[in-house]
Design an enzyme around this catalytic site. Structure first.
Site, mmCIF file in Angstrom:
data_model
loop_
_atom_site.group_PDB
_atom_site.id
_atom_site.type_symbol
_atom_site.label_atom_id
_atom_site.label_comp_id
_atom_site.label_asym_id
_atom_site.label_seq_id
_atom_site.Cartn_x
_atom_site.Cartn_y
_atom_site.Cartn_z
ATOM 1 N N ASP A 16 9.112 36.042 40.846
ATOM 2 C CA ASP A 16 7.838 36.759 41.022
ATOM 3 C C ASP A 16 6.990 36.684 39.753
ATOM 4 O O ASP A 16 7.527 36.646 38.645
ATOM 5 C CB ASP A 16 8.166 38.226 41.371
ATOM 6 C CG ASP A 16 6.984 38.927 41.996
ATOM 7 O OD1 ASP A 16 5.952 38.279 42.263
ATOM 8 O OD2 ASP A 16 7.082 40.150 42.221
ATOM 9 N N GLY A 17 5.681 36.701 39.937
ATOM 10 C CA GLY A 17 4.770 36.778 38.784
ATOM 11 C C GLY A 17 3.973 35.524 38.506
ATOM 12 O O GLY A 17 3.229 35.468 37.530
ATOM 13 N N GLY A 19 1.357 34.344 40.078
ATOM 14 C CA GLY A 19 -0.076 34.626 40.194
ATOM 15 C C GLY A 19 -0.595 35.370 38.974
ATOM 16 O O GLY A 19 -1.648 35.021 38.410
ATOM 17 N N HIS A 33 2.021 28.636 40.186
ATOM 18 C CA HIS A 33 3.131 28.119 40.995
ATOM 19 C C HIS A 33 3.664 26.808 40.402
ATOM 20 O O HIS A 33 4.870 26.562 40.418
ATOM 21 C CB HIS A 33 2.684 27.924 42.442
ATOM 22 C CG HIS A 33 2.328 29.208 43.139
ATOM 23 N ND1 HIS A 33 3.103 30.341 43.042
ATOM 24 C CD2 HIS A 33 1.269 29.547 43.928
ATOM 25 C CE1 HIS A 33 2.543 31.318 43.754
ATOM 26 N NE2 HIS A 33 1.429 30.865 44.289
ATOM 27 N N SER A 61 8.456 33.330 51.352
ATOM 28 C CA SER A 61 8.912 34.284 52.371
ATOM 29 C C SER A 61 8.078 34.112 53.631
ATOM 30 O O SER A 61 6.941 33.618 53.580
ATOM 31 C CB SER A 61 8.774 35.724 51.859
ATOM 32 O OG SER A 61 7.439 36.164 51.978
ATOM 33 N N ARG A 67 -0.936 34.670 52.977
ATOM 34 C CA ARG A 67 -1.784 34.297 51.830
ATOM 35 C C ARG A 67 -2.858 33.291 52.262
ATOM 36 O O ARG A 67 -2.729 32.658 53.303
ATOM 37 C CB ARG A 67 -0.912 33.699 50.722
ATOM 38 C CG ARG A 67 0.028 34.729 50.163
ATOM 39 C CD ARG A 67 0.792 34.217 48.974
ATOM 40 N NE ARG A 67 1.641 35.286 48.470
ATOM 41 C CZ ARG A 67 2.096 35.372 47.236
ATOM 42 N NH1 ARG A 67 1.814 34.431 46.362
ATOM 43 N NH2 ARG A 67 2.852 36.383 46.856
ATOM 44 N N LEU A 127 27.048 22.632 42.004
ATOM 45 C CA LEU A 127 26.141 23.759 42.256
ATOM 46 C C LEU A 127 25.563 23.634 43.661
ATOM 47 O O LEU A 127 25.100 22.565 44.048
ATOM 48 C CB LEU A 127 24.989 23.737 41.235
ATOM 49 C CG LEU A 127 23.918 24.826 41.397
ATOM 50 C CD1 LEU A 127 24.468 26.191 40.969
ATOM 51 C CD2 LEU A 127 22.662 24.505 40.572
ATOM 52 N N ARG A 164 15.210 39.790 39.729
ATOM 53 C CA ARG A 164 13.790 39.718 40.108
ATOM 54 C C ARG A 164 12.955 39.766 38.844
ATOM 55 O O ARG A 164 13.161 40.635 37.990
ATOM 56 C CB ARG A 164 13.383 40.851 41.056
ATOM 57 C CG ARG A 164 11.926 40.704 41.501
ATOM 58 C CD ARG A 164 11.542 41.597 42.657
ATOM 59 N NE ARG A 164 10.201 41.258 43.118
ATOM 60 C CZ ARG A 164 9.744 41.402 44.343
ATOM 61 N NH1 ARG A 164 10.531 41.906 45.280
ATOM 62 N NH2 ARG A 164 8.500 41.069 44.671
HETATM 63 C C1 FPP Z 1 5.797 34.808 43.652
HETATM 64 O O1 FPP Z 1 4.762 34.928 42.713
HETATM 65 C C2 FPP Z 1 6.127 33.423 43.866
HETATM 66 C C3 FPP Z 1 5.990 32.760 45.054
HETATM 67 C C4 FPP Z 1 5.478 33.389 46.269
HETATM 68 C C5 FPP Z 1 6.323 31.340 45.186
HETATM 69 C C6 FPP Z 1 7.492 30.851 44.419
HETATM 70 C C7 FPP Z 1 7.313 29.406 44.185
HETATM 71 C C8 FPP Z 1 7.625 28.735 43.063
HETATM 72 C C9 FPP Z 1 8.315 29.339 41.931
HETATM 73 C C10 FPP Z 1 7.241 27.303 42.872
HETATM 74 C C11 FPP Z 1 7.832 26.318 43.769
HETATM 75 C C12 FPP Z 1 9.279 26.493 44.059
HETATM 76 C C13 FPP Z 1 10.194 25.510 43.985
HETATM 77 C C14 FPP Z 1 11.566 25.749 44.471
HETATM 78 C C15 FPP Z 1 9.891 24.184 43.425
HETATM 79 P P1 FPP Z 1 3.390 35.575 43.170
HETATM 80 O O2 FPP Z 1 2.477 34.488 43.573
HETATM 81 O O3 FPP Z 1 3.642 36.609 44.219
HETATM 82 O O4 FPP Z 1 2.929 36.244 41.840
HETATM 83 P P2 FPP Z 1 2.080 37.574 41.677
HETATM 84 O O5 FPP Z 1 2.904 38.703 42.229
HETATM 85 O O6 FPP Z 1 1.891 37.667 40.205
HETATM 86 O O7 FPP Z 1 0.802 37.356 42.427
#
Ligand code: FPP
Length: 221
Positions: A16-17, A19, A33, A61, A67, A127, A164
């Protein structure tokens, strides 16, 4: 299949984080991302040496479809690029990749890449990397219940440590059944900044915890 990976711990991460990391730098969310994908590479690389044999990452998710379209499409492209770029390294390093979640709503090209990467990495025994994509734990539990019998047979392995990032402290429909006895570590670090050292620190914290699984031990008797 599971027994191959039962020698180490199962770590699950809510990444998370991305954005907020981007916004704090005046960048578009997709840059966050992209930086998050780099953190995924670092994490996968560091995991085996820390005694992790199963790593489950929450990449998308089922609720993330809410989004904006450009963000969901960008994330799908990023996942496809990750598979294209990392498949060879997974094979070389004994990483077996497996996707969990719904596939029918993913772009056809991504489904194909997932299937191909799963096939190519099927022999990996260092793994087990599980990418949760279009994943909802409630949905997974409902699907398992519909199959009947012992639900555990249809769900993934129990999680030992759940991490998390970004300071949030909730499960967000991730591995609800599998986290029944998971130790939880929350860190304020934004996912794109997460490093191998952060992963090592979380595993150390986990090792300091006393897991009782509902029983009493010398320390609590
Ligand atoms: C949450 O941050 C993150 C996601 C919804 C996407 C996770 C994706 C990646 C880490 C990149 C691609 C993954 C792989 C496996 C290559 P957020 O967008 O909710 O952040 P925020 O809460 O700060 O808005």
């Amino acid at each position: 299949m599971r027994s191959t990976f039962s020698s180490g711990i199962h770590v699950a991460i809510i990444m998370d984080g991305n954005g907020r990391w981007a916004a704090s730098r005046g960048l578009p969310r997709l840059s966050g991302h992209r930086a998050g994908a780099e953190a995924v590479r670092r994490t996968v690389e560091s995991a085996p040496a820390l005694g992790i044999s199963v790593l489950t990452l929450y990449a998308f998710s089922s609720d993330n479809w809410r989004r904006p379209r450009n963000e969901t499409a960008g994330l799908m492209k990023l996942l496809a690029r990750y598979l294209l770029q990392e498949a060879d390294r997974c094979v070389a390093n004994g990483v077996r990749l497996e996707a969990i979640g719904r596939r029918d709503r993913l772009p056809a090209a991504l489904i194909e890449l997932l299937e191909e990467t799963e096939r190519r990495t099927a022999g990996g025994d260092k793994l087990l990397l599980r990418l949760a994509i279009d994943y909802s734990s409630r949905q997974a539990i409902q699907d398992a219940a519909a199959k009947g019998g012992d639900l555990s047979q249809h769900l993934g392995p129990d999680v030992d440590l759940l991490i998390r990032t970004s300071g949030e402290q909730r499960l967000s429909d991730f591995l609800l059944w599998e986290c029944a006895y998971a130790e939880m570590v929350f860190t304020r670090r934004m996912w794109p900044d997460f490093s191998g050292e952060d992963l090592a620190a979380a595993v150390e914290e986990f090792q300091r915890r006393e897991r009782r699984f509902g029983a009493v031990t010398a320390r609590t008797a």
